[in-house]
Design a protein around this motif. Structure first.
Motif, PDB file in Angstrom:
ATOM      1  N   LEU A 285       0.811  -1.213   0.000  1.00 37.46           N
ATOM      2  CA  LEU A 285       0.000   0.000   0.000  1.00 37.46           C
ATOM      3  C   LEU A 285       0.848   1.268   0.000  1.00 37.46           C
ATOM      4  CD1 LEU A 285      -2.812  -1.027   2.521  1.00 37.46           C
ATOM      5  CD2 LEU A 285      -3.024  -0.780   0.042  1.00 37.46           C
ATOM      6  N   ARG A 286       2.162   1.091  -0.044  1.00 40.61           N
ATOM      7  CA  ARG A 286       3.096   2.214  -0.060  1.00 40.61           C
ATOM      8  C   ARG A 286       2.947   3.098   1.181  1.00 40.61           C
ATOM      9  NH1 ARG A 286       3.997  -0.699  -3.940  1.00 40.61           N
ATOM     10  NH2 ARG A 286       4.555  -0.029  -6.050  1.00 40.61           N
ATOM     11  N   LEU A 287       2.695   2.480   2.322  1.00 42.15           N
ATOM     12  CA  LEU A 287       2.622   3.240   3.556  1.00 42.15           C
ATOM     13  C   LEU A 287       4.023   3.654   3.985  1.00 42.15           C
ATOM     14  CD1 LEU A 287      -0.041   1.212   5.584  1.00 42.15           C
ATOM     15  CD2 LEU A 287      -0.387   3.146   4.031  1.00 42.15           C
ATOM     16  N   SER A 288       4.095   4.611   4.886  1.00 45.67           N
ATOM     17  CA  SER A 288       5.391   5.082   5.356  1.00 45.67           C
ATOM     18  C   SER A 288       6.084   4.002   6.178  1.00 45.67           C
ATOM     19  CB  SER A 288       5.213   6.336   6.213  1.00 45.67           C
ATOM     20  OG  SER A 288       4.580   6.007   7.437  1.00 45.67           O
ATOM     21  N   ILE A 289       7.374   4.173   6.388  1.00 44.74           N
ATOM     22  CA  ILE A 289       8.133   3.211   7.191  1.00 44.74           C
ATOM     23  C   ILE A 289       7.558   3.118   8.595  1.00 44.74           C
ATOM     24  CG2 ILE A 289      10.379   2.747   8.239  1.00 44.74           C
ATOM     25  CD1 ILE A 289      11.664   3.922   5.733  1.00 44.74           C
ATOM     26  N   ALA A 290       7.197   4.265   9.168  1.00 49.05           N
ATOM     27  CA  ALA A 290       6.625   4.266  10.521  1.00 49.05           C
ATOM     28  C   ALA A 290       5.296   3.517  10.547  1.00 49.05           C
ATOM     29  CB  ALA A 290       6.436   5.700  11.008  1.00 49.05           C
ATOM     30  N   GLN A 291       4.471   3.699   9.522  1.00 52.68           N
ATOM     31  CA  GLN A 291       3.184   3.004   9.464  1.00 52.68           C
ATOM     32  C   GLN A 291       3.372   1.504   9.287  1.00 52.68           C
ATOM     33  OE1 GLN A 291       1.625   5.407   6.227  1.00 52.68           O
ATOM     34  NE2 GLN A 291       0.060   6.281   7.564  1.00 52.68           N
ATOM     35  N   ARG A 292       4.342   1.115   8.471  1.00 51.53           N
ATOM     36  CA  ARG A 292       4.615  -0.316   8.272  1.00 51.53           C
ATOM     37  C   ARG A 292       5.037  -0.957   9.599  1.00 51.53           C
ATOM     38  NH1 ARG A 292       8.208  -0.381   2.633  1.00 51.53           N
ATOM     39  NH2 ARG A 292       6.899   1.096   1.499  1.00 51.53           N
ATOM     40  N   LYS A 293       5.933  -0.293  10.308  1.00 44.91           N
ATOM     41  CA  LYS A 293       6.407  -0.822  11.585  1.00 44.91           C
ATOM     42  C   LYS A 293       5.248  -0.946  12.576  1.00 44.91           C
ATOM     43  CE  LYS A 293       9.683   0.133  15.333  1.00 44.91           C
ATOM     44  NZ  LYS A 293      10.726   1.074  15.842  1.00 44.91           N
ATOM     45  N   HIS A 294       4.396   0.061  12.592  1.00 50.17           N
ATOM     46  CA  HIS A 294       3.266   0.047  13.524  1.00 50.17           C
ATOM     47  C   HIS A 294       2.321  -1.121  13.230  1.00 50.17           C
ATOM     48  CE1 HIS A 294       0.453   1.967  16.357  1.00 50.17           C
ATOM     49  NE2 HIS A 294      -0.490   1.514  15.549  1.00 50.17           N
ATOM     50  N   LEU A 295       1.979  -1.314  11.957  1.00 52.88           N
ATOM     51  CA  LEU A 295       1.079  -2.413  11.598  1.00 52.88           C
ATOM     52  C   LEU A 295       1.666  -3.753  11.986  1.00 52.88           C
ATOM     53  CD1 LEU A 295      -0.440  -1.497   8.116  1.00 52.88           C
ATOM     54  CD2 LEU A 295      -1.562  -1.480  10.335  1.00 52.88           C
ATOM     55  N   ALA A 296       2.958  -3.925  11.773  1.00 53.84           N
ATOM     56  CA  ALA A 296       3.598  -5.190  12.131  1.00 53.84           C
ATOM     57  C   ALA A 296       3.577  -5.414  13.636  1.00 53.84           C
ATOM     58  CB  ALA A 296       5.036  -5.211  11.615  1.00 53.84           C
ATOM     59  N   LEU A 297       3.802  -4.356  14.411  1.00 52.56           N
ATOM     60  CA  LEU A 297       3.771  -4.486  15.870  1.00 52.56           C
ATOM     61  C   LEU A 297       2.370  -4.833  16.368  1.00 52.56           C
ATOM     62  CD1 LEU A 297       5.993  -1.454  16.954  1.00 52.56           C
ATOM     63  CD2 LEU A 297       6.543  -3.876  17.219  1.00 52.56           C
ATOM     64  N   VAL A 298       1.375  -4.202  15.783  1.00 50.54           N
ATOM     65  CA  VAL A 298      -0.006  -4.436  16.234  1.00 50.54           C
ATOM     66  C   VAL A 298      -0.499  -5.807  15.791  1.00 50.54           C
ATOM     67  CG1 VAL A 298      -2.378  -3.564  16.136  1.00 50.54           C
ATOM     68  CG2 VAL A 298      -0.469  -1.961  16.262  1.00 50.54           C
ATOM     69  N   ALA A 299       0.025  -6.321  14.691  1.00 47.74           N
ATOM     70  CA  ALA A 299      -0.428  -7.621  14.183  1.00 47.74           C
ATOM     71  C   ALA A 299      -0.072  -8.762  15.124  1.00 47.74           C
ATOM     72  CB  ALA A 299       0.174  -7.882  12.807  1.00 47.74           C
ATOM     73  N   ALA A 300       0.954  -8.592  15.959  1.00 46.78           N
ATOM     74  CA  ALA A 300       1.286  -9.625  16.952  1.00 46.78           C
ATOM     75  C   ALA A 300       0.348  -9.445  18.138  1.00 46.78           C
ATOM     76  CB  ALA A 300       2.738  -9.466  17.394  1.00 46.78           C
ATOM     77  N   ARG A 301      -0.651 -10.331  18.268  1.00 46.23           N
ATOM     78  CA  ARG A 301      -1.736 -10.060  19.206  1.00 46.23           C
ATOM     79  C   ARG A 301      -1.819 -11.090  20.333  1.00 46.23           C
ATOM     80  NH1 ARG A 301      -4.188  -7.374  14.455  1.00 46.23           N
ATOM     81  NH2 ARG A 301      -5.329  -9.069  13.480  1.00 46.23           N
TER      82      ARG A 301
END
Length: 391
Positions: A285-301
């Motif tokens: 989705l061409r999100l920013s580096i900060a957004q990519r990192k955030h999504l990956a962190l939140v995906a670990a639930r």
């Protein structure tokens, strides 16, 4: 039929806008009108964020008149007739009336026009094709937008499929506007066209898709719209991994805590609990580096409720809050709590006789882990933990 006028609002009383109108139309000949969202939102009683104007004047004439009035302008889109006036109260886009010459589903080649109805005909929805005179605030409606606005009915102008083929992004704009302004049942012709032409979204840039998706998810309650997009086969084209059933519980959790909408949190909820996959989707989705990192962190639930504070210490407050909300866990431990900074330094360990190097780092990590596990005790307890590690 009675003439409709735009209700006076704070923005319509702005002195800098009056000066702009006077610069463009000094004789009051109708050379400029407000158009689009500012007109629509004022009629709905919604705060206006952006102000756009339309004019039969071509860009060179607009620039010349602004210069004569000492109003700074920026040629933001001359090929499409747009000049931005830089005002004290915020920028205003002024666009020459246009008609489409050709379109390819992503871009349009336009010709300038002097016909207001011709300009209105190339817009997407009837509620976005409303114009208002600055002087008397009289509203001009060429395609039944006022009636649609009153009924909260979202309709494409003319043939829905034709409007979409001009720009496939209008499919996503349809659902965003439907979520924001529409009522149910939705317009059947619009939904049918969006469903039939959804594959055309594949030809759009990922940035445009991501922008529309995040704007949709930033609305107060996008859950039913996301579900409908899935039913119609639209969501599967732009985000095949999404599970819209994950949104209602998250929205309920946000409402229970009076939290403002956070589109990235909601996007994370739609995605599987798979950090590498979340990062790949974010990159797609061409999100920013900060957004990519955030999504990956939140995906670990997999963090339990009692670990809210250790989780926040590990991944940051925002990611921890999002993960807890998505999993339905208790966020109360984070209320009013500031993440502490681990006070122990390597120099303290060296001063206790440990040679500088990997052993210092190992001891630091061991003490820090015990400090976090014990709920972030004070420095006296840290000194005890260090002594225990040193034996």
């Amino acid at each position: 039929m009675a003439e409709t006028r735009l209700p006076a609002a704070d923005w319509t009383r702005r002195e800098d806008l009056a000066a702009l109108v006077a610069a463009l139309d000094p004789a009051g000949e109708g050379f400029v009108r407000y158009v689009g969202g500012a007109v629509r939102d004022t009629l709905l009683g919604i705060a206006v964020k952006d102000i756009d104007m339309a004019t039969p004047l071509e860009p060179p004439a607009v620039i010349e008149r602004l210069k004569a009035a000492s109003i700074r302008s920026v040629p933001t889109g001359l090929a499409h007739g747009t000049v931005t006036a830089v005002l004290a109260g915020g920028p205003v886009e002024i666009t020459t009336l246009r008609r489409d010459v050709s379109t390819d589903g992503r871009h349009a080649t336009v010709a300038f026009s002097t016909d207001w109805s011709e300009d209105a005909a190339r817009r997407d929805f009837t509620i976005n094709a409303l114009y208002a005179d600055p002087q008397g605030l009289t509203v001009h409606d060429y395609f039944g937008g006022l009636a649609d606005l009153k009924a909260r009915r979202l309709r494409f102008i003319g043939d829905a499929e034709a409007r979409i083929r001009e720009d496939y992004l209008r499919i996503l704009r349809y659902f965003r506007f439907q979520a924001r302004f529409g009522s149910l049942p939705a317009d059947t012709a619009a939904e049918a066209a969006c469903s039939a032409l959804a594959p055309g979204l594949k030809g759009l840039s990922r940035e445009r898709i991501a922008s529309e998706l995040l704007m949709l998810l930033a609305l107060p309650n996008p859950a039913s719209t996301a579900a409908r997009m899935a039913e119609l086969g639209v969501l599967g084209v732009i985000l095949p991994e999404a599970d819209p059933a994950a949104l209602p519980p998250l929205l309920a959790a946000e409402a229970a805590r009076a939290l403002a909408p956070e589109p990235l949190r909601r996007l994370a909820a739609l995605l599987p609990a798979d950090p590498p996959l979340a990062e790949l989707i974010a990159a797609r989705l061409r999100l920013s580096i900060a957004q990519r990192k955030h999504l990956a962190l939140v995906a670990a639930r997999t963090i339990p409720e009692e670990a809210a504070r250790p989780l926040a210490y590990q991944v940051g407050r925002a990611a921890a809050l999002d993960r807890l909300l998505i999993t339905g866990s208790d966020t109360a431990p984070l209320d009013g709590w500031d993440i502490p900074q681990f006070p122990l330094k390597g120099g303290t360990i060296v001063a206790r006789g440990v040679s500088a190097g990997p052993e210092v780092a190992r001891i630091l990590r061991a003490v820090e882990a015990r400090w976090v596990g014990e709920g972030f005790p004070n420095e006296a307890r840290i000194a005890e933990l260090l002594s225990e590690e040193l034996g």
